[in-house]
Each structure stands twice: as structure tokens, then as C-alpha cells.
Design an enzyme around this catalytic site. Sequence first.
Site: not given
Ligand code: F6R
Length: 248
Positions: A140, A145, A69, A138
Site C-alpha cells: 500500500h 490497500e 492519511d 502489502n
Molecule cells: C503512513 C502511510 C503508510 C506507511 C506504510 C509504511 O502515513 O501512509 O503508507 O508509509 O504503512 O509504514 P512504516 O513506515 O511504519 O513501515
Amino acid sequence: MKVIIKHTNDDVAKAACKLLMEKHISSTSKNFVLSLATGSSAVEMYQKLIKQNTSGNFDFSDVYTFNLDEYVGLSAEHHQSFRYFMNMKLFNHVNIPEANINFLNGMATDISSECDRYEERIAELGGIDVQILGIGSNGHIGFNEPETPFESRTHQITLTQQTKNDNQRFFADDESVPDKALTMGIQSIMDSKSIILIATGKKKAKAVADMIQGEVTTKCPASILQTHNDVHIICDQEAAAALTTSAD
Ligand code: F6R
């Protein structure tokens, strides 16, 4: 789903790095295609990959990367962009050819063409061999989301307030997390041959339990991983706290 629970973050990173290296060595694909996540979860694994690259045990010269992303409105040079993060945490320190790095363009004016371009490039390279994932508090995966359709492909999303709050730690006090991002879709992720999801810290405990033991529902996007045939969930004890299994 194979669930691996480790005592420390370092053990989690070691296990993820080892598994990825095994997948790389045993891959029969013409190009080894790796899709990566930003954020905290994978950073220690990237540090270990850099060490393995420096010591000659993991060659990135034949590796192609994608990233899950990118924020809409941030250029690759912007210090909070995911591209910048990946340059700092991995790409600048390993022997990956620049041309092998694929990224969503957060500055694209034609969003739909940009998303199509990304999907087409993944297909041209033969699909993703290994997808590295984190998980949002959450549930995702990527920036898909809750309530994102399971059949989604690369698309633009509006971030939930919870995700914006979670990610504010990467931004200065006077900067806010962008409202929108481009993300690979849930189906784009599910098409990967193999998936390694890393989860650490107690903030992830509920999402991890929902993902592994809950029903498969768009309310917890990561729950769809229960239906994939090659998924490793590697987590620390805090992230596994709501599960019934114990650490190795
Ligand atoms: C980032 C992504 C998100 C993160 C998730 C966890 O490229 O796609 O799904 O992997 O938000 O984020 P952290 O590792 O910062 O807790």
C-alpha cells in the site's frame, strides 16, 4: 524510477533528506508543497530535517504540508493520531507556521466534504511538489490497500488485517488500531510533481520487489509508481533483498 540502495537506515535517511533539500532549493513553485508520511520509514529523515532546520539550512517558513492519511475516530490530540505523531516527530521542532500545516480530520462527520476539502486545498496551493511515501508490507501507499482503484482521490478506506497487525506496534496492548482511515487517493499521490519513497527492513522486501519489478497492478498499489516520471525509491539492503541490484 530511480532506485537508490544504501547500507544502513542512517544512509537512507541522509539520502532522502539531501534529495528533498535539493528539490526545495530548486523549486520554482510559488509555495513549496510537501506531502508527508507517518510511520517508521520517514522518522529518521525527519530527524535530519530538524537538524538542517536548526542549523539554518532548511527553512520551513515557506513550506506548506499535507499528510497522506489519518485514522477515522481519532482527534488531532489523540496520542495515536497521525497528527500527534507528526507534531512530535517534526512540526514541533521546526519553524513551520501552524497555518501551513494541512491534515485530514479523523473526527469529521461529513467524510465526503472532508475529502473534497482536502483535494481542493491541495489544488489551491498549486499541487504537491514533493510527496514522501513509505510502503506497506502489502504494497500500500498512503492507506490505499490492494485493489484500490488507481484513479482514486482522497477517500475513506477500511484497513486490511495485515495493515492493522503491522501498525499495532504503535498502540498499547489494550488499544486496537482503528478499522477505518481517510487517505489521499492513488491519483492524488500520482499528481505530485516528484515522489520520494523510503523503504527499510526485510518485511518490505517482497513489496519493494513487486513495486519495482512486478507488473503494474492494483494488487500492489505501489506498482503504479513505475508510470510516474519523477520517482526515487530509497531503500536499505534488507528492503532491497528481493531485487537484483546491489548497494552503492
Ligand atoms: C503512513 C502511510 C503508510 C506507511 C506504510 C509504511 O502515513 O501512509 O503508507 O508509509 O504503512 O509504514 P512504516 O513506515 O511504519 O513501515
